[in-house]
Design a protein around this motif. Structure first.
Motif, short mmCIF file in Angstrom:
data_model
loop_
_atom_site.label_atom_id
_atom_site.label_comp_id
_atom_site.label_asym_id
_atom_site.label_seq_id
_atom_site.Cartn_x
_atom_site.Cartn_y
_atom_site.Cartn_z
N TYR A 212 0.80 -1.22 0.00
CA TYR A 212 0.00 0.00 0.00
C TYR A 212 0.84 1.27 0.00
CZ TYR A 212 -3.07 3.67 1.71
OH TYR A 212 -3.75 4.84 1.85
N PHE A 213 1.86 1.35 0.82
CA PHE A 213 2.57 2.61 1.02
C PHE A 213 3.18 3.22 -0.24
CE2 PHE A 213 3.05 1.62 5.74
CZ PHE A 213 2.00 2.46 6.07
N PRO A 214 3.73 2.46 -1.18
CA PRO A 214 4.26 3.12 -2.38
C PRO A 214 3.20 3.79 -3.25
CG PRO A 214 5.27 1.00 -2.13
CD PRO A 214 4.16 1.07 -1.13
N TYR A 215 1.94 3.45 -3.07
CA TYR A 215 0.87 4.04 -3.88
C TYR A 215 0.01 5.00 -3.07
CZ TYR A 215 2.19 0.52 -7.21
OH TYR A 215 2.92 -0.25 -8.09
N ALA A 216 0.34 5.25 -1.83
CA ALA A 216 -0.47 6.10 -0.96
C ALA A 216 -0.08 7.56 -1.11
CB ALA A 216 -0.31 5.67 0.48
N ASN A 217 -1.05 8.42 -0.95
CA ASN A 217 -0.83 9.86 -0.92
C ASN A 217 -1.33 10.39 0.42
OD1 ASN A 217 0.21 10.01 -3.51
ND2 ASN A 217 -1.83 10.18 -4.41
N MET A 218 -0.53 11.22 1.05
CA MET A 218 -0.92 11.81 2.32
C MET A 218 -1.24 13.28 2.07
SD MET A 218 1.11 10.81 5.81
CE MET A 218 2.44 11.91 5.51
N HIS A 219 -2.34 13.74 2.63
CA HIS A 219 -2.76 15.14 2.46
C HIS A 219 -2.53 15.88 3.76
CE1 HIS A 219 -4.55 14.22 -1.40
NE2 HIS A 219 -5.13 13.15 -0.84
N LEU A 220 -1.70 16.90 3.71
CA LEU A 220 -1.44 17.77 4.86
C LEU A 220 -1.93 19.16 4.49
CD1 LEU A 220 2.19 16.61 5.71
CD2 LEU A 220 0.09 15.95 6.88
N GLY A 221 -3.19 19.40 4.80
CA GLY A 221 -3.80 20.67 4.40
C GLY A 221 -3.96 20.69 2.89
N ASN A 222 -3.34 21.67 2.23
CA ASN A 222 -3.40 21.77 0.77
C ASN A 222 -2.21 21.09 0.10
OD1 ASN A 222 -5.79 23.18 0.80
ND2 ASN A 222 -4.76 25.19 0.94
N VAL A 223 -1.33 20.52 0.87
CA VAL A 223 -0.14 19.90 0.33
C VAL A 223 -0.37 18.38 0.24
CG1 VAL A 223 2.32 19.48 0.69
CG2 VAL A 223 1.31 21.67 1.35
N THR A 224 -0.10 17.82 -0.93
CA THR A 224 -0.21 16.38 -1.13
C THR A 224 1.19 15.79 -1.14
OG1 THR A 224 -2.22 16.65 -2.42
CG2 THR A 224 -1.06 14.56 -2.64
N LEU A 225 1.41 14.83 -0.29
CA LEU A 225 2.71 14.19 -0.17
C LEU A 225 2.60 12.78 -0.75
CD1 LEU A 225 5.58 14.53 1.03
CD2 LEU A 225 4.70 13.48 3.09
N ALA A 226 3.28 12.55 -1.86
CA ALA A 226 3.25 11.23 -2.50
C ALA A 226 4.45 10.42 -2.03
CB ALA A 226 3.29 11.38 -4.01
N MET A 227 4.18 9.20 -1.56
CA MET A 227 5.25 8.35 -1.08
C MET A 227 5.68 7.34 -2.13
SD MET A 227 4.08 7.67 2.82
CE MET A 227 2.36 7.39 2.54
#
Length: 184
Positions: A44-59
């Motif tokens: 899962y983690f290599p395809y997950a995106n984390m949203h921190l406010g308006n910033v999207t963090l792609a792992m």
């Protein structure tokens, strides 16, 4: 209904739970569960995106397909441990090797969570051993003779045990002077 009929009074959830416990006890259940739980974060983690406010963090990494393959193989090995427990040693060794490979390939093994779960599941699978079934037809009666009239195999059991004789017998009454005197 009569009080003697116990099967009709049981709730279906109790019957299901008892059947599940029997099924779970005949295979490396926890090994398969830990292996599958370790494969999920790795995939899962290599395809997950984390949203921190308006910033999207792609792992995502360059080895996203490799981590997906490792995760799917670990889930498949966990299911193999459940449904084909005869190959539990092979599945355990393969799960440990895939967990070790996931460290450089899949975001440090699913941020060490997937690595540790897969490693634990593989070790549990290797160490699991099936219980020995108890055959009812070879049960020994109380007198040590089977139903066919032959002596049961195994160590001999005697109904009377010889008690060793003590060389000296003492009287257990206490005299006024506090000493014990020999009987006899």
């Amino acid at each position: 209904m009569s009080p003697e009929s116990t099967g009709q009074n049981e709730h279906y959830l109790r019957v299901f739970w008892r059947a599940f416990r029997t099924w779970r006890g005949n295979r490396p259940f926890w090994a398969g569960l830990f292996t599958m739980a370790g494969g999920l974060p790795i995939a899962y983690f290599p395809y997950a995106n984390m949203h921190l406010g308006n910033v999207t963090l792609a792992m995502s990494t360059t080895a996203g397909a490799g981590s997906l393959i490792i995760g799917v193989l670990l889930i498949t090995l966990g299911l193999t441990m459940w449904f084909h427990h005869i190959v539990r040693v092979f599945a355990g060794v393969a799960a440990i090797l895939l967990a070790l490979i996931s460290i450089p390939v899949a975001n440090i093994g699913g941020f060490l969570v997937g690595f540790l779960f897969s490693l634990l599941g593989g070790a549990l699978s290797i160490s699991w051993a099936p219980g020995e079934p108890v055959a009812e037809d070879t049960a020994v009666e109380k007198d040590g003779v089977t139903g066919a009239g032959t002596q049961a195999p195994g160590p001999e059991f005697h109904t009377t045990a010889a008690v060793p004789q003590q060389p000296e017998q003492y009287d257990t009454t206490v005299e006024a002077d506090g000493g014990r005197h020999r009987a006899g």
